[in-house]
Design an enzyme around this catalytic site. Structure first.
Site, short mmCIF file in Angstrom:
data_model
loop_
_atom_site.label_atom_id
_atom_site.label_comp_id
_atom_site.label_asym_id
_atom_site.label_seq_id
_atom_site.Cartn_x
_atom_site.Cartn_y
_atom_site.Cartn_z
N CYS A 51 -6.05 39.53 7.29
CA CYS A 51 -5.40 40.79 7.69
C CYS A 51 -6.11 41.51 8.82
O CYS A 51 -5.59 42.51 9.35
CB CYS A 51 -5.27 41.73 6.50
SG CYS A 51 -6.86 42.33 5.87
N LYS A 68 -23.15 6.55 -16.77
CA LYS A 68 -22.42 7.05 -15.61
C LYS A 68 -23.20 6.73 -14.34
O LYS A 68 -24.41 6.92 -14.27
CB LYS A 68 -22.20 8.55 -15.72
CG LYS A 68 -21.40 8.97 -16.95
CD LYS A 68 -19.94 8.59 -16.83
CE LYS A 68 -19.21 9.53 -15.90
NZ LYS A 68 -17.76 9.25 -15.88
N ASP A 103 4.51 -19.08 -6.77
CA ASP A 103 5.39 -17.94 -6.98
C ASP A 103 6.86 -18.37 -6.98
O ASP A 103 7.67 -17.88 -7.76
CB ASP A 103 5.17 -16.89 -5.88
CG ASP A 103 3.83 -16.19 -6.01
OD1 ASP A 103 3.10 -16.52 -6.96
OD2 ASP A 103 3.52 -15.35 -5.15
N TYR A 143 -9.48 -3.89 -24.22
CA TYR A 143 -10.85 -4.15 -24.68
C TYR A 143 -11.16 -3.63 -26.08
O TYR A 143 -12.30 -3.72 -26.53
CB TYR A 143 -11.86 -3.51 -23.72
CG TYR A 143 -11.56 -2.06 -23.37
CD1 TYR A 143 -11.75 -1.04 -24.30
CD2 TYR A 143 -11.06 -1.72 -22.12
CE1 TYR A 143 -11.47 0.27 -23.99
CE2 TYR A 143 -10.77 -0.41 -21.80
CZ TYR A 143 -10.98 0.59 -22.74
OH TYR A 143 -10.68 1.89 -22.44
N SER A 146 -13.74 10.10 -27.44
CA SER A 146 -14.42 10.08 -26.14
C SER A 146 -15.75 9.36 -26.31
O SER A 146 -16.12 8.99 -27.43
CB SER A 146 -14.66 11.50 -25.65
OG SER A 146 -13.46 12.22 -25.54
N ASP A 196 -11.92 3.22 -14.27
CA ASP A 196 -11.49 4.59 -14.00
C ASP A 196 -9.96 4.60 -13.95
O ASP A 196 -9.34 4.60 -12.89
CB ASP A 196 -12.07 5.07 -12.68
CG ASP A 196 -11.93 6.57 -12.50
OD1 ASP A 196 -11.58 7.25 -13.48
OD2 ASP A 196 -12.18 7.07 -11.39
N GLU A 198 -19.71 -3.55 -20.65
CA GLU A 198 -18.41 -3.69 -20.00
C GLU A 198 -18.31 -2.68 -18.87
O GLU A 198 -18.87 -1.58 -18.96
CB GLU A 198 -17.27 -3.44 -21.00
CG GLU A 198 -17.33 -4.29 -22.25
CD GLU A 198 -16.30 -3.85 -23.30
OE1 GLU A 198 -15.35 -3.14 -22.94
OE2 GLU A 198 -16.47 -4.21 -24.47
N GLU A 250 -7.25 0.24 -20.70
CA GLU A 250 -7.02 1.13 -19.56
C GLU A 250 -5.90 0.58 -18.69
O GLU A 250 -5.83 -0.63 -18.43
CB GLU A 250 -8.27 1.25 -18.70
CG GLU A 250 -9.43 1.95 -19.36
CD GLU A 250 -9.25 3.45 -19.45
OE1 GLU A 250 -8.82 4.07 -18.46
OE2 GLU A 250 -9.54 4.00 -20.53
N CYS A 278 -3.96 43.20 1.92
CA CYS A 278 -4.29 41.89 2.47
C CYS A 278 -3.36 40.81 1.91
O CYS A 278 -3.30 40.62 0.69
CB CYS A 278 -5.74 41.55 2.15
SG CYS A 278 -6.26 39.93 2.75
N CYS A 330 -13.07 41.64 1.64
CA CYS A 330 -12.09 42.41 2.42
C CYS A 330 -11.72 43.64 1.61
O CYS A 330 -11.44 43.56 0.41
CB CYS A 330 -10.85 41.55 2.67
SG CYS A 330 -9.48 42.46 3.41
N CYS A 332 -11.54 40.33 8.26
CA CYS A 332 -10.84 39.42 7.36
C CYS A 332 -9.93 38.49 8.15
O CYS A 332 -9.12 38.96 8.97
CB CYS A 332 -10.03 40.23 6.35
SG CYS A 332 -8.96 39.21 5.30
N LYS A 375 -16.78 0.30 -16.87
CA LYS A 375 -15.99 1.46 -17.29
C LYS A 375 -14.89 1.68 -16.25
O LYS A 375 -15.14 2.19 -15.16
CB LYS A 375 -16.87 2.70 -17.42
CG LYS A 375 -16.15 3.91 -18.02
CD LYS A 375 -17.12 5.04 -18.25
CE LYS A 375 -16.42 6.22 -18.93
NZ LYS A 375 -15.39 6.83 -18.06
#
Length: 731
Positions: A454, A357, A72, A269, A121, A155, A151, A217, A474, A469, A451, A153
């Site tokens: 109130c 999924k 670094d 990708y 999509s 998020d 691959e 992504e 209220c 209620c 409630c 997926k």
């Protein structure tokens, strides 16, 4: 430059890393000294270019190859020299220089950017059986199992990067799939995004000077997300719900320096148009992307059998928690571009790819309490208050239990250890208790008799599951009614969220929806938000937000009468019923004069809804609010239509259902529905065998799937536009 993990989240041993870095630092310093002597020149432009190439080379090794050669400190030394030279020779500064990753404030960000090709999509496979069904369709299309690429997926937030002459010229969010937002200044700050493509990869472009749009992504590592939220909470700010939202929010910062401090990363990708590259398939594309300098996920596999695909998915599920970033599935793509092209697309997704999924993630946590939330119609809803637990990438501490019957059915009790998941990886849900861990004194939960807001008695009408209620005064109902009036679909007062409305209610400035139209900029700007700054002074809403809110309030006055009718929050009156009532009675006066029998006679209304509307409009307090709305300029009537301008009712007798986003026309679904109704069609919110057509836009959801199952014809947006233009339906 913090070290990234290797494949599937396995980190190198820290002692080995430390030793290697120390050795590299010594060796690299000698290398730099030799290089400095060899390259010393009176030509600063040559030295600047050499430094840029050197820095780009080490950035590529670090992010794309996961194989750094220098420490670094050595890297920082190169950057420092480059900054000093560019400061001394500002005429040589170039936007693609590594020093330009963080620019100054850019006021004209987020301009619309049209993608080179639509960003589709993906269809989902919710289990291995559905994944096998997709594999079977691919096999049938080609008469054999063809190679596919698996691959992870990611998020995150989708991004499109455009390069011309090998230089990054534009970055855009996905947006609606056709048009995104320009976030170029912010993406330049993301360190693993190459500002210039590596020369070794330029030969892979069919035309190096032509623009090429690459996609992937943007994500925030889990550790960075935790640190960001910890800092937010410490400073009294709202925490992000999950890393995906944090990444998306970081991309839309007005100051690129803020984005630079958010520690974003990318995985690239895809290419918008595969013809721009001299590659034949997805596997070759990933190799070219690595060579070009992009950060490409190493956890990919070229699979030639169903068993290999299953094995990849199972490994991904097993290692999901160990990865340093969030994933929610596996993407499986036909490898060869020619085969992808032959399979084509549906109205919403490519046929040549599918997203497997993951099963909903389940966690256990402690149920501290069951509280009761009061809705705008007085409905009482039990809510589980739990020890916070991370489920599917975000922290869950509350979940609705719906009603008392549901609490009893699940046998959930305060003090239980409960199983929590997210339905569809989105909505928190309590599945039930771990009975073996139940405390001996855990009591059966019952709805309170009064409630919690109130103190008035609550009732449960015969045949209903909900308690309500019965008090019109209220406070909880007032807050919910105010929020409903300002919500999308009703009056759409942009920016008027729960925090601001709550503060206005607490200050006594808002008591009913008519009070919105008496607010002014000055009092909104001075609104105390209930927090203090580092100096102990109260935080105010501020003039910028106040000005936008007043403009949004003014704009809501002209919303159609049906929107105002829906916004009043009449029980059983949703958007569709409100539109139906407004069509039959185009003014509030006409609707208030209608009898209960007249209302019940309307197709789609019936006696239950008719009684609710009739009683609401004849309640003096409600009538007074409506009158104040009318006096303050809110449209409580629709303009009378000119009979001579009425469109031919060519769609009469047909029922349409709209799903997804309409991107080509820019219309909302409400606007498209109104246009269909203007030609006599009926527009429904649900698909049945009686549905004539389903119009599927971008990111169409379950309604599209149900239409396919029932055999209901599905139209794309182009077909819808032809119908609206000609009044004729497809044969």
């Amino acid at each position: 430059m913090a070290k990234a993990p290797n494949a599937f989240g396995a980190f190198f041993p820290m002692e080995e890393v430390k030793t290697a870095v120390e050795n590299m630092a010594d060796e690299q310093q000698n290398l730099l000294d030799e290089r400095a002597l060899a390259e010393a020149t009176s030509d600063p432009a040559a030295r600047i270019e050499a430094l840029r190439r050197e820095i780009e080379h080490h950035t590529y090794l670090y992010y794309a190859q996961d194989a750094p050669e220098i420490s670094d400190g050595a890297f920082d030394s190169l950057m420092r020299e480059l900054r000093e030279l560019e400061a001394a020779h500002p005429e040589l500064v170039d936007p693609s220089s590594p020093t330009q990753r963080v620019g100054g404030y850019v006021g004209e960000q987020f301009a619309p950017v049209r993608h080179a090709r639509r960003m589709y999509s993906l269809d989902n496979a919710m289990d291995l059986e559905e994944l096998d069904a997709w594999i079977e369709r691919v096999t049938e299309a080609f008469g054999r199992m063809v190679p596919v690429v698996c691959e992870l997926k990611i998020d995150g937030s989708s991004i499109a990067l455009t390069y011309e002459d090998g230089r990054l010229v534009r970055a855009a969010t996905r947006g609606d799939g056709t048009t995104g937002e320009d976030v170029t200044a912010n993406m330049r700050t993301v360190k693993d995004v190459p500002l210039r493509l590596r020369e070794a990869a330029l030969g892979g472009l069919r035309d190096a000077a032509a623009p090429v749009e690459l996609r992937g992504e943007v994500y925030m590592p889990k550790s960075s997300f935790d640190a960001l939220n910890a800092a937010a909470v410490a400073n009294g700010k709202q925490a992000f719900a999950n890393p995906r939202n944090a990444a998306a929010g970081s991309l839309r910062q007005k100051d690129p320096a803020i984005t630079a401090n958010r520690d974003l990363s990318t995985f690239i990708y895809a290419v918008a148009d595969e013809r721009a590259l001299a590659v034949e398939g997805q596997w070759e594309l990933l190799a070219w992307l690595r060579e070009a300098g992009f950060h490409v996920n190493p956890d990919v596999e070229l699979c030639e059998t169903r068993e290999a695909v299953h094995a990849f998915c199972e490994r991904a599920i097993e290692r999901r928690e160990a990865l340093p970033y969030e994933i929610d599935g596996v993407v499986v793509k036909v490898n060869a571009f020619a085969q992808q092209e032959s399979m084509g697309y549906t109205a919403r997704a490519p046929r040549w790819a599918v997203a497997f999924k993951f099963p909903p993630e389940e966690k256990t946590t402690l149920l501290h309490d069951i509280t009761v939330q009061v809705g705008r119609t007085g409905k009482l809803t039990p809510v589980a208050e739990m020890e916070p637990v991370v489920v599917a990438g975000s922290t869950v501490a509350r979940a609705t239990l719906h009603n008392e019957d549901e609490v009893q059915r699940k046998d959930v009790r305060v003090g239980d250890t409960v199983i929590v998941r997210k339905a569809g990886d989105v909505i928190p849900e309590v599945l039930g208790p771990v009975l073996a861990l139940r405390p001996a004194d855990a009591a059966v939960w019952r709805m309170p008799a009064t409630c919690p807001s109130c103190g008035s008695p609550v009732i449960r009408e015969e045949g209903e599951v909900d308690f309500r209620c019965i008090s019109i005064d209220c406070p909880a109902q007032a807050l919910e009614r105010l929020l409903h009036w300002a919500s999308r679909g009703a009056m759409d007062i942009d920016g008027m969220g729960e925090e601001i409305v709550s503060r206005l209610v607490e200050s006594g400035r808002l008591t009913d929806v008519a009070d919105y139209y008496t607010l002014d900029e000055v009092e909104l700007a001075l609104l105390d938000m209930g927090r203090v700054n580092k100096d102990g002074e109260p935080i105010r809403l501020g003039s910028t937000v106040a000005k936008k809110l007043v403009a949004a309030i003014d704009g809501s006055r002209a919303r159609p009468f049906s929107r105002a009718l829906f916004g009043l929050g009449i029980r059983h009156v949703g958007k569709t019923i409100a539109e139906l009532l407004a069509a039959a009675y185009p003014s509030i006066e006409a609707l208030m004069e209608a009898s209960e029998e007249d209302l019940a006679a309307l197709d789609g209304v019936g006696p239950k809804i008719a009684r609710s509307v009739y009683l609401f409009l004849r309640t003096p307090d409600n009538a007074a609010v409506i009158e104040r709305l009318r006096k303050r300029g809110v449209a409580m009537a629709d303009e009378a239509a000119d009979p001579d301008e009425q469109l031919p009712q060519t769609l009469e007798g047909l029922t349409f259902v709209l799903t997804g986003s309409l991107v080509e026309s820019g219309m909302t679904r409400d606007e498209a529905g109104a246009a269909l109704k203007a030609r006599g069609a009926k527009v429904s919110g649900s698909v049945s065998k009686k549905t004539s057509y389903v119009v599927a836009g971008e990111a169409a959801g379950s309604k599209y799937d149900k239409a396919v199952t029932l055999g209901v014809p599905v139209l794309d947006e182009a077909a819808l536009l032809r119908i609206l233009e000609t009044g004729e339906v497809p044969e």
